[in-house]
Design a protein around this motif. Structure first.
Motif, short mmCIF file in Angstrom:
data_model
loop_
_atom_site.label_atom_id
_atom_site.label_comp_id
_atom_site.label_asym_id
_atom_site.label_seq_id
_atom_site.Cartn_x
_atom_site.Cartn_y
_atom_site.Cartn_z
N ALA A 182 39.43 41.36 45.18
CA ALA A 182 39.92 42.54 45.87
C ALA A 182 41.40 42.41 46.20
CB ALA A 182 39.11 42.76 47.16
N TYR A 183 42.05 43.56 46.35
CA TYR A 183 43.46 43.58 46.73
C TYR A 183 43.65 42.84 48.05
CZ TYR A 183 44.10 47.21 43.18
OH TYR A 183 44.15 47.90 41.99
N GLY A 184 44.69 42.04 48.12
CA GLY A 184 44.97 41.27 49.32
C GLY A 184 44.32 39.90 49.30
N PHE A 185 43.11 39.80 48.77
CA PHE A 185 42.43 38.51 48.67
C PHE A 185 42.88 37.77 47.41
CE2 PHE A 185 39.73 41.00 51.42
CZ PHE A 185 39.28 40.09 52.36
N PHE A 186 42.96 38.49 46.30
CA PHE A 186 43.34 37.87 45.03
C PHE A 186 44.74 37.29 45.09
CE2 PHE A 186 45.23 38.00 40.82
CZ PHE A 186 44.23 37.49 39.99
N VAL A 195 59.24 43.24 44.72
CA VAL A 195 58.24 44.21 45.19
C VAL A 195 57.83 45.13 44.04
CG1 VAL A 195 57.86 46.17 46.73
CG2 VAL A 195 59.02 44.12 47.58
N ALA A 196 58.80 45.60 43.24
CA ALA A 196 58.50 46.52 42.15
C ALA A 196 57.59 45.85 41.11
CB ALA A 196 59.79 47.00 41.50
N VAL A 197 57.91 44.62 40.73
CA VAL A 197 57.11 43.93 39.71
C VAL A 197 55.72 43.64 40.24
CG1 VAL A 197 56.90 41.82 38.35
CG2 VAL A 197 59.11 42.97 38.51
N PHE A 210 53.68 46.83 40.33
CA PHE A 210 53.35 47.29 38.98
C PHE A 210 52.22 46.45 38.39
CE2 PHE A 210 53.94 47.07 34.36
CZ PHE A 210 53.82 48.42 34.04
N VAL A 211 52.32 45.14 38.54
CA VAL A 211 51.28 44.26 38.00
C VAL A 211 49.95 44.49 38.73
CG1 VAL A 211 50.56 41.86 37.77
CG2 VAL A 211 52.89 42.51 37.18
N GLU A 212 50.02 44.59 40.05
CA GLU A 212 48.81 44.70 40.84
C GLU A 212 48.09 46.02 40.62
OE1 GLU A 212 47.55 44.53 45.57
OE2 GLU A 212 49.14 43.27 44.80
N LEU A 213 48.84 47.11 40.59
CA LEU A 213 48.22 48.43 40.55
C LEU A 213 48.03 48.97 39.13
CD1 LEU A 213 50.17 50.14 43.48
CD2 LEU A 213 47.95 49.01 43.55
N VAL A 214 48.88 48.55 38.19
CA VAL A 214 48.83 49.11 36.84
C VAL A 214 48.22 48.14 35.83
CG1 VAL A 214 50.20 50.10 34.97
CG2 VAL A 214 50.82 50.57 37.33
N LEU A 215 48.68 46.89 35.83
CA LEU A 215 48.24 45.95 34.80
C LEU A 215 46.92 45.25 35.14
CD1 LEU A 215 51.59 44.24 33.72
CD2 LEU A 215 50.47 46.26 32.77
N ALA A 263 27.97 38.83 45.63
CA ALA A 263 28.37 38.88 44.22
C ALA A 263 29.88 38.96 44.07
CB ALA A 263 27.71 40.07 43.53
N ALA A 264 30.58 39.41 45.11
CA ALA A 264 32.05 39.46 45.13
C ALA A 264 32.62 40.28 44.00
CB ALA A 264 32.62 38.04 45.09
N SER A 265 31.98 41.40 43.68
CA SER A 265 32.47 42.27 42.61
C SER A 265 33.66 43.09 43.09
CB SER A 265 31.35 43.21 42.14
OG SER A 265 30.22 42.48 41.71
N TRP A 266 34.51 43.47 42.13
CA TRP A 266 35.65 44.33 42.43
C TRP A 266 35.30 45.74 41.96
CZ3 TRP A 266 40.99 44.12 39.51
CH2 TRP A 266 41.86 45.05 40.10
N GLU A 267 35.07 46.62 42.90
CA GLU A 267 34.63 47.98 42.57
C GLU A 267 35.82 48.87 42.22
OE1 GLU A 267 33.03 51.80 45.05
OE2 GLU A 267 32.05 49.89 45.48
N TYR A 268 35.72 49.55 41.09
CA TYR A 268 36.72 50.55 40.70
C TYR A 268 36.31 51.94 41.19
CZ TYR A 268 38.95 47.27 37.42
OH TYR A 268 39.62 46.22 36.85
#
Length: 324
Positions: free
Chosen positions: A163-167, A207-209, A212-217, A241-246
């Protein structure tokens, strides 16, 4: 050159080491407290008993682990804001070690003295980058290992390590972020040739990179998986299960998404479905990344930032060769 570089940057490295010591003074007692509570309360055993299957029975998830999970959250939720500090630390390396590395010498003109003493520009640059990189790398590894240990109970009880912030604060990715920040600050110094503009460019670029990596790639490193289960199966998503839900929701018998919220009804209870506003034959649906892909995602992202680091170092050396 090594002795000169050490003399010039030893204070910055000393302050970096002191910052890590101060960070450890915060992490060790709070981390021991979290790990102790996680184990002694029975929460660790409860989550282990749920296994790694994506779906578990509603009763097992709610009746046994629910109160323990909420108790842990109530006690340690305030510490989650510390994750913001952990995410910022690699950037600070770029701002206070990388950005002044070359720009300070160019701004003050002291680079000319070194270049007239038989030291090539390439050697000058590589020695500076090599020494700071050699010191920064083990510090970043120690920092990454410490934060991974500290964050483990919170990630296990939360939305998972993907998840965002944990990863972003666990595994080996923080090492890649740190080396990237150092290289970005150095390159920014060759572009602006002054310290403050170099720091500003480093801040904006980092911050930009990262965004971009976190949200797009990152969501597209691997194709996500789909999961479907009956709204009346008596099953629910397994927090262990620690799944990352989209995305998730309820689809009708024709496959159309009719609700963005999941529904769990007892078997053969049409009134429950009526209250949920869905037709019989509807089913729950989720698009997700399995939790066991954490290290694959970490490897991909770390490799990406190490490649950017190598590129920035190469560009920095090329730019310095063109400075008068």
């Amino acid at each position: 050159m090594i002795w000169l570089t050490w003399r010039q940057h030893r204070k910055q490295l000393l302050y970096t080491a002191l910052a890590l010591v101060a960070l450890a003074a915060l992490m060790v007692p709070t981390g021991l407290s979290m790990h102790g509570t996680f184990e002694d309360s029975g929460l660790a055993d409860c989550l282990d008993a749920l296994g790694t299957e994506v779906l578990v029975s509603v009763s097992a998830r709610t009746d046994t682990c629910g109160p323990l999970r909420q108790q842990f959250i109530d006690e340690f939720n305030s510490l989650s804001v510390v994750a913001i500090l952990f995410m910022v630390l690699p950037l600070l390396v770029g701002l206070f070690l990388g950005a002044p590395l070359v720009s300070r010498e160019l701004e003050h003109g002291t680079h000319r003295l070194v270049w007239t003493q038989g030291v090539s520009r390439r050697r000058w640059t590589l020695t500076k980058l090599g020494l700071l990189g050699a010191v920064t790398l083990p510090l970043a590894v120690v920092y990454a290992l410490g934060v991974t240990w500290w964050f483990a109970p919170m990630a296990a009880n939360g939305t998972g390590r993907l998840a965002y912030g944990f990863f972003d604060v666990q595994g080996v990715a923080p090492v890649g972020y740190t080396l990237f920040a150092l290289a970005l600050g150095t390159f920014a110094g060759t572009v602006t040739r002054r310290v403050m503009p170099a720091m500003a460019l480093t801040l904006g670029g980092f911050v930009a990179v990262r965004l971009f990596v976190e949200l797009v790639l990152r969501p597209h490193y691997l194709a996500p998986e789909e999961l479907t289960w009956s709204t009346t199966s008596g099953e629910w998503l397994n927090p262990a299960a620690a799944s990352w839900e989209y995305e998730s929701g309820v689809r009708n018998a024709d496959g159309e998404l009719v609700s963005t919220g999941l529904i769990g009804c007892p078997p053969h209870d049409p009134e429950c479905l009526d209250r949920g506003g869905v037709e019989p034959g509807s089913y729950n649906w989720q698009l997700y990344q399995p939790g066991d892909r954490f290290w694959t995602f970490q490897s991909i992202e770390t490799g990406l930032f190490l490649a950017l680091t190598a590129l920035l170092c190469y560009l920095a050396v090329r730019r310095i060769r063109r400075i008068s």
